[in-house]
Design an enzyme around this catalytic site. Structure first.
Site, PDB file in Angstrom:
ATOM      1  N   SER A  96       0.830  -1.196   0.000  1.00  0.00           N
ATOM      2  CA  SER A  96       0.000   0.000   0.000  1.00  0.00           C
ATOM      3  C   SER A  96       0.871   1.256   0.000  1.00  0.00           C
ATOM      4  O   SER A  96       1.739   1.401  -0.845  1.00  0.00           O
ATOM      5  CB  SER A  96      -0.972  -0.050   1.183  1.00  0.00           C
ATOM      6  OG  SER A  96      -2.017   0.871   1.023  1.00  0.00           O
ATOM      7  N   ASP A 142      -5.723  -3.435  -2.483  1.00  0.00           N
ATOM      8  CA  ASP A 142      -4.725  -3.055  -1.483  1.00  0.00           C
ATOM      9  C   ASP A 142      -4.070  -4.249  -0.789  1.00  0.00           C
ATOM     10  O   ASP A 142      -4.746  -5.141  -0.274  1.00  0.00           O
ATOM     11  CB  ASP A 142      -5.406  -2.175  -0.434  1.00  0.00           C
ATOM     12  CG  ASP A 142      -4.418  -1.466   0.451  1.00  0.00           C
ATOM     13  OD1 ASP A 142      -3.824  -2.122   1.325  1.00  0.00           O
ATOM     14  OD2 ASP A 142      -4.227  -0.252   0.276  1.00  0.00           O
TER      15      ASP A 142
END
Length: 290
Positions: free
Chosen positions: A50, A175
């Site tokens: 991320s 993510d």
């Protein structure tokens, strides 16, 4: 979720930086890496998920103190202000149109292309980088470490509900924090024996029983995020040392649902993390000299 369906990269590393996810709170990683590089601690491998994949890519491109300016430029750039930007009305309109996400991924892609180069590849980097994402079709963790760099980072940073899933080939990625918010295990598998964890501060915060529906969702997500990291710490092989750098603590308002949009906190987060991490590393050095 299944284990990552790739083999570890062929390289072996002794010193690794592992960068966790956490949106705007990822600014603390700039202060942490500054403290590390000023003390001559440089990575032979970078692993990120991320926001940690974004910061990590810049570090892997230039693992010297000069990267601090590049990180700061990226975080305070006009593109960065647009990543989570836009009016709440505009975001509401987008989710009504798309039914999946609040924000356009275009500003993030533009930021990455400006900072890393539109056609950048993993092979262009000064040190190896591993980027963690979640692949929807296989319900699995996926690790990118070769080929085009920008799509891999976009995949790792595709926060559900905030950005659309990133399509690569015939698969869709979201993510990496969903499956591995602090990807410690991959550094261990790559042979690292000195691992520095750059985390955004959530693991420092005590969880308490929720009192509202929103708190229930947040606590459940935190339990899922922290469980794997705790397991990885508890099962470290002999001879592996992990240093978890301190974030400097949460800021007022971090518990709010809109905190991820607040770019005004970036400088404060960087400074607090730098001071806390500097003190920690100096103490480690003193203990090593004793």
């Amino acid at each position: 979720m299944t284990r990552a369906e790739v083999q570890p990269p062929p390289h072996r590393a002794k010193t690794a930086f592992v960068l966790g996810g956490g949106g705007v709170r990822g600014a603390v990683e700039i202060g942490m890496v500054r403290a590390l590089l000023e003390r001559g601690i440089r990575p032979e491998l970078v692993v990120g998920t991320s926001i940690g994949a974004i910061n990590g890519a810049l570090i892997a491109k230039d693992p010297t103190p000069a990267v601090i300016d590049a990180l700061l430029d990226a975080w305070v750039s006009p593109e960065a202000s647009k990543v989570y930007g836009g009016s709440l009305a505009g975001q509401f309109g987008r989710i009504l149109r798309t039914r999946t996400h609040l924000n356009s991924p275009d500003p993030l892609r533009q930021l990455l292309e400006k900072s890393l180069g539109r056609h950048a590849t993993f092979e262009d980097l000064a040190v190896p980088l591993m980027v963690v994402a979640a692949v929807i079709e296989r319900a699995a963790e996926h690790v990118f470490y070769t080929g085009p760099l920008i799509p891999a980072i976009m995949a790792s940073a595709s926060v559900p509900g905030v950005f659309p899933a990133t399509r690569i080939g015939d698969e869709h990625f979201i993510d990496g924090g969903i499956v591995n918010s602090i990807p410690l295990e991959h550094a261990v598998e790559a042979g690292a024996t000195q691992i520095y964890v750059l985390q955004v501060g959530r693991i420092e915060e005590r969880l308490v029983a929720p009192r509202t529906a929103l708190e229930t969702a947040r606590v459940a997500f935190e339990l899922a995020r922290r469980h794997r990291y705790a397991r990885d710490l508890a099962t470290l092989p002999e001879g592996v040392t992990v240093h978890v750098l301190p974030s400097g603590g949460a800021l007022e308002g971090d518990e709010r649902i809109t905190a991820y949009r607040n770019m005004k906190t970036v400088t404060d987060r960087i400074d607090r993390a730098y001071d806390a991490s500097s003190a920690y590393l100096d103490e480690v050095a003193r203990e090593g000299d004793a």
